[in-house]
Design a protein around this motif. Sequence first.
Motif, PDB file in Angstrom:
ATOM      1  N   THR A  63     -31.548  22.192 -21.008  1.00 53.79           N
ATOM      2  CA  THR A  63     -32.929  21.711 -20.923  1.00 53.79           C
ATOM      3  C   THR A  63     -33.930  22.709 -21.483  1.00 53.79           C
ATOM      4  O   THR A  63     -35.054  22.349 -21.799  1.00 53.79           O
ATOM      5  N   ASP A  64     -33.542  23.978 -21.568  1.00 57.73           N
ATOM      6  CA  ASP A  64     -34.387  25.030 -22.124  1.00 57.73           C
ATOM      7  C   ASP A  64     -33.457  26.010 -22.815  1.00 57.73           C
ATOM      8  O   ASP A  64     -32.591  26.618 -22.178  1.00 57.73           O
ATOM      9  N   ALA A  65     -33.601  26.185 -24.128  1.00 57.53           N
ATOM     10  CA  ALA A  65     -32.650  26.976 -24.904  1.00 57.53           C
ATOM     11  C   ALA A  65     -32.664  28.457 -24.554  1.00 57.53           C
ATOM     12  O   ALA A  65     -31.678  29.158 -24.777  1.00 57.53           O
ATOM     13  N   GLY A  66     -33.767  28.951 -24.015  1.00 60.55           N
ATOM     14  CA  GLY A  66     -33.846  30.368 -23.670  1.00 60.55           C
ATOM     15  C   GLY A  66     -33.573  31.280 -24.847  1.00 60.55           C
ATOM     16  O   GLY A  66     -32.871  32.288 -24.737  1.00 60.55           O
ATOM     17  N   ASN A  67     -34.154  30.940 -25.993  1.00 63.14           N
ATOM     18  CA  ASN A  67     -33.878  31.658 -27.233  1.00 63.14           C
ATOM     19  C   ASN A  67     -34.143  33.153 -27.103  1.00 63.14           C
ATOM     20  O   ASN A  67     -35.223  33.575 -26.684  1.00 63.14           O
ATOM     21  N   GLN A  69     -33.291  35.335 -25.085  1.00 59.21           N
ATOM     22  CA  GLN A  69     -33.609  35.846 -23.761  1.00 59.21           C
ATOM     23  C   GLN A  69     -32.364  36.275 -22.978  1.00 59.21           C
ATOM     24  O   GLN A  69     -32.453  36.648 -21.823  1.00 59.21           O
ATOM     25  N   ASP A  75     -28.942  33.921 -26.341  1.00 63.77           N
ATOM     26  CA  ASP A  75     -29.741  32.982 -25.553  1.00 63.77           C
ATOM     27  C   ASP A  75     -29.355  33.003 -24.068  1.00 63.77           C
ATOM     28  O   ASP A  75     -28.250  33.383 -23.696  1.00 63.77           O
ATOM     29  N   PRO A  77     -29.871  30.015 -21.789  1.00 56.33           N
ATOM     30  CA  PRO A  77     -30.364  28.645 -21.590  1.00 56.33           C
ATOM     31  C   PRO A  77     -30.305  28.196 -20.135  1.00 56.33           C
ATOM     32  O   PRO A  77     -29.519  28.707 -19.338  1.00 56.33           O
ATOM     33  N   GLN A  78     -31.145  27.228 -19.831  1.00 56.49           N
ATOM     34  CA  GLN A  78     -31.048  26.527 -18.550  1.00 56.49           C
ATOM     35  C   GLN A  78     -30.207  25.275 -18.751  1.00 56.49           C
ATOM     36  O   GLN A  78     -30.418  24.520 -19.698  1.00 56.49           O
ATOM     37  N   ARG A  80     -28.526  21.760 -17.025  1.00 56.86           N
ATOM     38  CA  ARG A  80     -28.751  20.793 -15.956  1.00 56.86           C
ATOM     39  C   ARG A  80     -27.588  20.789 -14.982  1.00 56.86           C
ATOM     40  O   ARG A  80     -26.428  20.718 -15.371  1.00 56.86           O
ATOM     41  N   ASN A 116     -29.687  28.803 -14.769  1.00 59.56           N
ATOM     42  CA  ASN A 116     -29.106  29.706 -15.754  1.00 59.56           C
ATOM     43  C   ASN A 116     -27.758  30.225 -15.273  1.00 59.56           C
ATOM     44  O   ASN A 116     -27.520  30.380 -14.075  1.00 59.56           O
TER      45      ASN A 116
END
Length: 266
Positions: A63-67, A69, A75, A77-78, A80, A116
């Motif tokens: 849902t969020d790539a967390g590029n 991070q 990455d 990412p989050q 689901r 995460n």
Amino acid sequence: MYLCSKSILSASEKIYTPSVVPPGFDLVKTSKGVTLYQKNTEYVQVVDLSQGASVKLLNGDITDAGNNQGAYGGDDPQMRRQTLNQAWLNLYSSNPNAFCITNGQFFSTNSQPATNLAFPVKVNGKVISDGYAGESEYPTEKLMLEINSDRADITPFNGKISLYSSSAPNLIVGLKENADKFMYKELGRTFVGVKDSDSNGTYETILIFNSTAATQAHATETLRSFGADKVIMLDGGGSTQLICQGESYITSTRTIPQMLGVVSAP
């Protein structure tokens, strides 16, 4: 198909039976290259990669790539969270030979519906998460389960170099068997072992242990009794769950973002 260890099988039915079956464990289910054993509330899957069986690393939608991070520059990412039953239905719909599914990676329980992963995961040649827990958490106690189509291994994890230099298309990072995760408490446990069944220097068998209540030492001892040469600890506690061929063996209300799926040979 439900079988017990005393079933009389036709010549066309081929069961994979490991060379070592510890006392008290009974055969519950089997298919080509895979077998599920049970002793009270403990379960061990024996997965023979050399026969064409496989272990899939699965996860919920990102849902969020967390590029950029992640803990090692990639990455974070989050993913689901979903029930294990939802994940099983997804696995079975794409793999008619799906055998079992269980929880996998450590993850943050503080956020949902997405969350995460703590440590890295690589799927089909792509690192999908570097995780958020770098050298600040268990800096010398991480291991990685490397999975190839016909073999697997458990090796030391040394951060970015290990993650991005591994030739294995699939890998998941966990902890050493004696890392302190409520070590002496009887909790839900998910451990994985690898075994060199034919003593040729290659670990072609993956062993997956699930229990509703076990200490770390007991989980390790059980896998060793099945012949595991190396052992890695994955997430457990309230996340421990197991479904095999549509039947729930260990249940939990906790939703999870990442799973291990076992598929029998065609």
